[in-house]
Scaffold this motif. Structure first.
Motif, PDB file in Angstrom:
ATOM      1  N   VAL A  48       0.829  -1.205   0.000  1.00  0.00           N
ATOM      2  CA  VAL A  48       0.000   0.000   0.000  1.00  0.00           C
ATOM      3  C   VAL A  48       0.864   1.255   0.000  1.00  0.00           C
ATOM      4  CG1 VAL A  48      -1.789   1.282   1.240  1.00  0.00           C
ATOM      5  CG2 VAL A  48      -1.842  -1.218   1.201  1.00  0.00           C
ATOM      6  N   SER A  49       1.966   1.201   0.742  1.00  0.00           N
ATOM      7  CA  SER A  49       2.802   2.390   0.868  1.00  0.00           C
ATOM      8  C   SER A  49       4.213   2.023   1.296  1.00  0.00           C
ATOM      9  CB  SER A  49       2.185   3.344   1.905  1.00  0.00           C
ATOM     10  OG  SER A  49       2.941   4.524   2.020  1.00  0.00           O
ATOM     11  N   ILE A  50       5.185   2.781   0.776  1.00  0.00           N
ATOM     12  CA  ILE A  50       6.573   2.714   1.237  1.00  0.00           C
ATOM     13  C   ILE A  50       6.816   3.988   2.042  1.00  0.00           C
ATOM     14  CG2 ILE A  50       8.997   2.605   0.568  1.00  0.00           C
ATOM     15  CD1 ILE A  50       8.058   1.440  -2.128  1.00  0.00           C
ATOM     16  N   ASN A  51       7.260   3.840   3.283  1.00  0.00           N
ATOM     17  CA  ASN A  51       7.366   4.983   4.183  1.00  0.00           C
ATOM     18  C   ASN A  51       8.778   5.107   4.745  1.00  0.00           C
ATOM     19  OD1 ASN A  51       4.325   5.023   4.153  1.00  0.00           O
ATOM     20  ND2 ASN A  51       4.621   3.140   5.307  1.00  0.00           N
TER      21      ASN A  51
ATOM     22  N   ILE B  98       6.519   7.751   0.331  1.00  0.00           N
ATOM     23  CA  ILE B  98       7.326   8.319  -0.738  1.00  0.00           C
ATOM     24  C   ILE B  98       6.666   8.000  -2.075  1.00  0.00           C
ATOM     25  CG2 ILE B  98       9.477   8.189   0.568  1.00  0.00           C
ATOM     26  CD1 ILE B  98      10.176   5.689  -1.104  1.00  0.00           C
ATOM     27  N   GLU B  99       7.039   8.726  -3.105  1.00  0.00           N
ATOM     28  CA  GLU B  99       6.460   8.512  -4.428  1.00  0.00           C
ATOM     29  C   GLU B  99       7.518   8.156  -5.462  1.00  0.00           C
ATOM     30  OE1 GLU B  99       4.164  11.920  -5.481  1.00  0.00           O
ATOM     31  OE2 GLU B  99       2.771  11.710  -3.788  1.00  0.00           O
ATOM     32  N   GLU B 100       8.787   8.208  -5.059  1.00  0.00           N
ATOM     33  CA  GLU B 100       9.867   7.970  -5.999  1.00  0.00           C
ATOM     34  C   GLU B 100      10.533   6.615  -5.769  1.00  0.00           C
ATOM     35  OE1 GLU B 100      11.598   9.903  -2.351  1.00  0.00           O
ATOM     36  OE2 GLU B 100       9.823  10.229  -3.607  1.00  0.00           O
ATOM     37  N   GLU B 101      11.282   6.183  -6.760  1.00  0.00           N
ATOM     38  CA  GLU B 101      12.072   4.964  -6.634  1.00  0.00           C
ATOM     39  C   GLU B 101      13.136   5.160  -5.564  1.00  0.00           C
ATOM     40  OE1 GLU B 101      13.605   2.016  -9.984  1.00  0.00           O
ATOM     41  OE2 GLU B 101      14.915   3.766  -9.832  1.00  0.00           O
TER      42      GLU B 101
ATOM     43  N   GLY C   7      18.653  -3.664  -3.967  1.00  0.00           N
ATOM     44  CA  GLY C   7      18.186  -3.176  -5.252  1.00  0.00           C
ATOM     45  C   GLY C   7      17.216  -2.022  -5.091  1.00  0.00           C
ATOM     46  N   PHE C   8      16.517  -1.719  -6.171  1.00  0.00           N
ATOM     47  CA  PHE C   8      15.588  -0.590  -6.182  1.00  0.00           C
ATOM     48  C   PHE C   8      14.138  -1.071  -6.130  1.00  0.00           C
ATOM     49  CE2 PHE C   8      19.408   1.275  -7.917  1.00  0.00           C
ATOM     50  CZ  PHE C   8      19.410   2.560  -7.377  1.00  0.00           C
ATOM     51  N   ILE C   9      13.318  -0.299  -5.430  1.00  0.00           N
ATOM     52  CA  ILE C   9      11.877  -0.531  -5.384  1.00  0.00           C
ATOM     53  C   ILE C   9      11.182   0.800  -5.616  1.00  0.00           C
ATOM     54  CG2 ILE C   9      12.034  -2.497  -3.814  1.00  0.00           C
ATOM     55  CD1 ILE C   9      11.151  -0.627  -1.549  1.00  0.00           C
ATOM     56  N   LYS C  10       9.890   0.738  -5.927  1.00  0.00           N
ATOM     57  CA  LYS C  10       9.128   1.971  -6.089  1.00  0.00           C
ATOM     58  C   LYS C  10       7.664   1.710  -5.740  1.00  0.00           C
ATOM     59  CE  LYS C  10       8.601   1.173 -11.079  1.00  0.00           C
ATOM     60  NZ  LYS C  10       8.885   1.717 -12.434  1.00  0.00           N
ATOM     61  N   PRO C  11       6.947   2.752  -5.356  1.00  0.00           N
ATOM     62  CA  PRO C  11       5.530   2.592  -5.038  1.00  0.00           C
ATOM     63  C   PRO C  11       4.770   1.995  -6.223  1.00  0.00           C
ATOM     64  CG  PRO C  11       6.314   4.736  -4.302  1.00  0.00           C
ATOM     65  CD  PRO C  11       7.423   4.134  -5.123  1.00  0.00           C
ATOM     66  N   GLY C  12       3.776   1.179  -5.905  1.00  0.00           N
ATOM     67  CA  GLY C  12       2.981   0.542  -6.947  1.00  0.00           C
ATOM     68  C   GLY C  12       3.382  -0.893  -7.205  1.00  0.00           C
ATOM     69  N   GLN C  13       4.576  -1.276  -6.756  1.00  0.00           N
ATOM     70  CA  GLN C  13       4.997  -2.660  -6.890  1.00  0.00           C
ATOM     71  C   GLN C  13       4.447  -3.476  -5.722  1.00  0.00           C
ATOM     72  OE1 GLN C  13       9.258  -1.829  -7.022  1.00  0.00           O
ATOM     73  NE2 GLN C  13       9.302  -2.347  -9.208  1.00  0.00           N
ATOM     74  N   ASN C  14       4.222  -4.744  -5.959  1.00  0.00           N
ATOM     75  CA  ASN C  14       3.698  -5.619  -4.915  1.00  0.00           C
ATOM     76  C   ASN C  14       4.746  -6.612  -4.440  1.00  0.00           C
ATOM     77  OD1 ASN C  14       1.129  -4.466  -4.875  1.00  0.00           O
ATOM     78  ND2 ASN C  14       0.422  -5.764  -6.557  1.00  0.00           N
ATOM     79  N   LEU C  15       4.496  -7.208  -3.291  1.00  0.00           N
ATOM     80  CA  LEU C  15       5.363  -8.260  -2.772  1.00  0.00           C
ATOM     81  C   LEU C  15       4.928  -9.586  -3.378  1.00  0.00           C
ATOM     82  CD1 LEU C  15       5.711  -5.977  -0.553  1.00  0.00           C
ATOM     83  CD2 LEU C  15       6.232  -7.860   1.013  1.00  0.00           C
ATOM     84  N   ARG C  16       5.838 -10.268  -4.007  1.00  0.00           N
ATOM     85  CA  ARG C  16       5.542 -11.566  -4.607  1.00  0.00           C
ATOM     86  C   ARG C  16       6.191 -12.663  -3.771  1.00  0.00           C
ATOM     87  NH1 ARG C  16       7.755 -14.958  -8.661  1.00  0.00           N
ATOM     88  NH2 ARG C  16       9.500 -13.499  -8.988  1.00  0.00           N
TER      89      ARG C  16
END
Length: 216
Positions: A6-9, A32-35, A153-162
């Motif tokens: 839902v959110s990266i904080n 946050i909204e950025e990678e 590595g890099f993550i960004k909002p909108g990605q899900n945990l698989r």
């Protein structure tokens, strides 16, 4: 299987008053909204104030179930939004009941593994001016949990945990919470937890110390 992130904080440590004393805390997190880059010890832009009890390789990412926020709003008549519990990840669908120690997930370039429950401290109560909040968290079992980072590595909002590997033979976060808060003199249960190699070293050492005290 995927779980919604839902959110990266993240947030920097700050100073505030607790019972007329100044303390440092990193509990205030905002979305946050950025990678962002995730290292083995933290998410970029984030900071922990208490490096003894938070952060480090076994507790690089703090996660909290999104579904619990509505419960706390109704119970305490306060607003609880993403990041409310100082968590880096606000996750939907993954909670203490179905999160096993050792479960491995991928998000973006990053691979993470559940390492131990989150243990609420007085700073959470201080944030909301509810001294008993840490105790309430323990009683409900709505503690959240930590991830260690297996691959940076890099993550960004909108990605899900698989989910890529589930350790069904290992205890859930909810089970460990039950042992430490309701059945802490159960020697066999504590011994079993010591043997869970994916559980963080500090928690295994703590359980081993409890076993030794109970047997002496």
């Amino acid at each position: 299987m995927e779980y919604k992130l839902v959110s990266i904080n993240v947030g920097k440590a700050r100073r505030e008053l607790y019972k007329n004393k100044e303390i440092a805390t990193g509990i205030y997190k905002k979305p946050i909204e950025e990678e962002v880059f995730v290292s083995t010890v933290q998410i970029g832009g984030d900071q922990q104030a208490d490096l003894v009890n938070h952060g480090g390789k076994d507790q690089a990412i703090c996660a909290y179930p999104f579904e619990h926020l509505e419960y706390w709003e109704k119970t305490l008549q306060q607003s609880f939004t993403v990041g409310a519990f100082g968590e880096n990840f606000t996750i939907q669908g993954l909670n203490e009941e179905n999160a096993h120690i050792g479960d491995i997930f991928e998000i973006g370039d990053v691979r993470i593994q559940i390492s131990n429950p989150r243990k609420p401290c007085y700073k959470l109560g201080n944030r909301y001016k509810v001294d008993e909040l840490p105790l309430l968290v323990q009683q409900t079992g709505y503690t959240g949990f930590y991830f260690r980072v297996l691959k940076e590595g890099f993550i960004k909002p909108g990605q899900n945990l698989r989910l890529i590997e589930r350790k069904e033979e290992n205890p859930t976060v909810a089970y460990i919470n039950k042992v430490i808060y309701q059945d802490e003199e159960n020697v066999q249960a504590l011994k079993n937890l010591v043997e869970v190699k994916e559980l963080s070293e500090r928690w295994r050492n703590s359980f081993q110390n409890k076993v030794e005290k109970l047997l002496n």
